[in-house]
Structures are given as C-alpha cells and as structure tokens.
Design an enzyme around this catalytic site. Structure first.
Site, PDB file in Angstrom:
ATOM      1  N   GLN A   2      -5.089  -1.528   9.368  1.00  0.00           N
ATOM      2  CA  GLN A   2      -4.874  -2.866   8.812  1.00  0.00           C
ATOM      3  C   GLN A   2      -5.490  -3.914   9.745  1.00  0.00           C
ATOM      4  O   GLN A   2      -5.171  -3.963  10.931  1.00  0.00           O
ATOM      5  CB  GLN A   2      -3.364  -3.118   8.633  1.00  0.00           C
ATOM      6  CG  GLN A   2      -3.030  -4.446   8.003  1.00  0.00           C
ATOM      7  CD  GLN A   2      -3.505  -4.552   6.550  1.00  0.00           C
ATOM      8  OE1 GLN A   2      -3.394  -3.610   5.785  1.00  0.00           O
ATOM      9  NE2 GLN A   2      -4.051  -5.694   6.186  1.00  0.00           N
ATOM     10  N   LYS A  41       0.842  -1.208   0.000  1.00  0.00           N
ATOM     11  CA  LYS A  41       0.000   0.000   0.000  1.00  0.00           C
ATOM     12  C   LYS A  41       0.869   1.246   0.000  1.00  0.00           C
ATOM     13  O   LYS A  41       0.619   2.202  -0.737  1.00  0.00           O
ATOM     14  CB  LYS A  41      -0.930  -0.021   1.223  1.00  0.00           C
ATOM     15  CG  LYS A  41      -2.043  -1.039   1.077  1.00  0.00           C
ATOM     16  CD  LYS A  41      -2.758  -1.342   2.375  1.00  0.00           C
ATOM     17  CE  LYS A  41      -3.732  -2.510   2.133  1.00  0.00           C
ATOM     18  NZ  LYS A  41      -4.393  -3.010   3.322  1.00  0.00           N
ATOM     19  N   ASP A  82     -11.291   2.536   3.622  1.00  0.00           N
ATOM     20  CA  ASP A  82     -11.624   1.109   3.524  1.00  0.00           C
ATOM     21  C   ASP A  82     -13.140   0.914   3.549  1.00  0.00           C
ATOM     22  O   ASP A  82     -13.622  -0.212   3.388  1.00  0.00           O
ATOM     23  CB  ASP A  82     -10.974   0.351   4.690  1.00  0.00           C
ATOM     24  CG  ASP A  82     -10.219  -0.885   4.236  1.00  0.00           C
ATOM     25  OD1 ASP A  82     -10.186  -1.137   3.019  1.00  0.00           O
ATOM     26  OD2 ASP A  82      -9.689  -1.595   5.111  1.00  0.00           O
TER      27      ASP A  82
END
Ligand code: NAP
Length: 306
Positions: free
Chosen positions: A99, A55, A122
């Site tokens: 994460q 990422k 997200d």
C-alpha cells in the site's frame, strides 16, 4: 441540449467482482486452487487503512484467501523488503500489494523491485511496465485497467478511436495510454508541458483525465459525443460557507462534470466512477496471477487484452 450518459462504476465493478467470484469458485473446484492476496500496510495513514480494509473485505467476499500485514510507521526498509521476499516464497499467496505511500524514510522503488513480478498485482514493477510497453502479457496497474474495462463495456470495440490521455504518471497516465494502444486506439499523451491542451483534448473521441486538478477539464475542451473518463480524486471545500466553515470537504474529479455532461456522450462521475473499479481490478489481477503461476491458460474472452 443532450445530456451525457453516465458510466456507472458501481454497476461495472459489481459485475467484475461477480465474474471474479465465479472464477475463484471454478479454480477451487477444478484445480484445488484458491487465489491468495497479501497486502502490506506500513504506518497508520487513515486513508490507507480504509483502502486496505476494503481490499481485504472484497477479496474474502469473492472467496479468495486474503491476509493483511501491518507494520509500524517506524519499520525499516530492510524489514519491509524481508516481508516482501517471504511472501514471494509463500505458495498460498499469488498477489502482493504494497500500500502506497510508504513512510518517507523508505524507498518505495526499492521495495517494489523486491516484488516477484509474477505476484505484482498492482503492476508497478519495472518488469510489468516493460511487459505492458512491449505488448506482452503483464500485470497491469489496477486504475487504468478499470478505465479500459469501463470503456470496452460501454463503447465495445475501440479500434481506430482517438484517445487523448491527460497525465503521464507511472500509476495511471502511462499505463492507460499503453492499454488504449493495445486496444488499437490512436493515442495522444498530454502533460503539464503540453501546448494548447484544450484544443488537443477537443480531438479526443475518448478523453481520459488523470491529473489531480479539480475541474480542470472544461466543457468546451470536449469533443461532442466523446467518452470522458475522469480519474481525478480531489478533496475540495464545499462552496456553502457554513459547510466550508465546518471544515467539510467533498470529492470532485479533474473534469468540470456539469458542463462536461452537456457535451460528452458518456462520462464517469466522481465519486461513483473509476474509483470503484480499482479494487475489483485488483481482485481480477490476483486471479490472473494465480492462474499464470499455476500454468493455467488466461481467458481467451478477456474484455481487455493484457
Ligand atoms: P500524478 O502522479 O501527480 O500525475 C499527474 C499528471 O498530471 C502528471 O503527468 C502531470 O504532468 C499532469 N499535470 C499536472 N498539471 C497539469 C496541467 N495543468 N495540465 C496538464 N497536465 C498536468 O497523479 P496520478 O497519480 O496520476 O493521479 C492523478 C489523479 O488521479 C489524482 O487526482 C489522483 O488522486 C487520482 N487517482 C485516482 C485513482 C482511482 O482509483 N480512481 C487512482 C490513482 C490516482 P507532468 O508529468 O508534466 O508533471
């Protein structure tokens, strides 16, 4: 027998990253705005480290500002929430990604709900799930967004197609169904309690499998000519006893690829399909978030309405 055409995730992901890089350059030149992504990694899970590195590297390659905050596995929930709040207030950061999975002592929902929904790239906060369900502009979870982009770029207009989504997780199945509905598909959702799953799947012009069971979707579950999107990522031992004895594993999807490709019109391979779109969509969501936070119009020619 006809062979399905492959939907190549590498080609589509590269094209999306290239579009993101062009847009980042335009935002810098026209508005002095550099989209910024912050990733929070708690603990030292090796797979998570690999994802986070990808990422970071891909956002830098697209010209974005990118920071990774690594906390120890012993970090408290309060520490993680405090970091999220600091990033919420950081004007150089437009996207925040926590994460997952977090260490078991931390309530992931409590951390996610501390996120500013307008920086939730997200798409996992309840606010963004609600916006998506209500058909409003939302930040959408990256993997289902990647699936929709693959479908739109492969099939064009999806209006009226029957999409069968197997799996109803918050991360993939539910938002995928919402996005397909937003694309004017007729959507059926299936899950572990669905009766006669094979017959239901055979009705899908689009069949999206997000289950986590290697090879569960068989060739005779597929409508001839259908577009099959395989989200599954399952690690299984090699059949070759020598490799298996060495503890070697390979990654397979939820669809029995070989037999499915004899029936489907289009199919995503695993690896090399949906998985490659996820990070590219994260970058795209960060650009979307930056534009919205700065009151700049979203593109009118988006491939996927969101
Ligand atoms: P999940 O949270 O475990 O959800 C799995 C879903 O599959 C659940 O809704 C479950 O139904 C359903 N299911 C389980 N067994 C079933 C069966 N026998 N028949 C029908 N439905 C069944 O998993 P997830 O997070 O959605 O992930 C699904 C897969 O996608 C995994 O392999 C994961 O590794 C992969 N994935 C890939 C990416 C990517 O970047 N490509 C990203 C995320 C996930 P119930 O709700 O009834 O339990």
């Amino acid at each position: 027998m006809a062979q399905a055409r492959i939907i190549d995730g590498k080609v589509h992901a590269e094209a999306l990253r290239a579009r993101v890089a062009v847009e980042v350059a335009r935002l810098k030149a026209d508005h002095g705005l550099q989209p910024g992504l912050a990733v929070i990694l708690v603990g030292d899970d090796p797979a998570s480290r690999i994802y986070v590195r990808a990422k970071n590297e891909q956002s830098l390659a697209a010209g974005m500002h990118s920071v990774t905050h690594t906390l120890s596995a012993e970090a408290s929930q309060d520490e993680v929430v405090a970091l999220v709040r600091t990033l919420n207030d950081d004007a150089a950061i437009h996207g925040i990604l926590v994460q997952l999975p977090l260490p078991p002592a931390i309530d992931a929902n409590a951390v996610l709900e501390a996120l500013d929904p307008d920086k939730d790239v997200d798409g996992l906060t309840v606010v963004n799930a609600g916006r998506l369900a209500a058909g409003r502009a939302a930040l959408t979870p990256c993997t289902p967004l990647g699936c929709l982009i693959l479908l739109r770029e492969t099939l064009g207009d999806l209006t009226g197609l029957h999409a069968v989504v197997v799996g109803r997780s918050v991360l993939v199945g539910r938002p995928a169904a919402q996005l397909l509905l937003g694309a004017d598909c007729t959507v059926t959702m299936a899950h572990s309690k669905t009766r006669d799953l094979a017959a239901l799947c055979r009705q899908g012009d689009i069949l999206l499998a997000a289950v986590g069971r290697p090879g569960m979707v068989r060739g005779d579950w597929i409508k001839p000519g259908a577009a099959v999107i395989d989200v599954g990522i399952n690690r299984v031992p090699f059949r070759d006893p020598h490799l298996a004895a060495l503890g070697k594993t390979k990654v397979v999807g939820d669809v029995a690829f070989k037999e499915a490709s004899q029936v489907a019109g289009w199919i995503t391979p695993v690896p090399g399909g949906v998985g490659l779109m996820t990070v590219a969509c994260l970058l795209d969501n960060t650009v979307t978030a930056a534009k919205r936070l700065h009151g700049l119009a979203a593109d009118s020619n988006r491939i996927v309405r969101r």
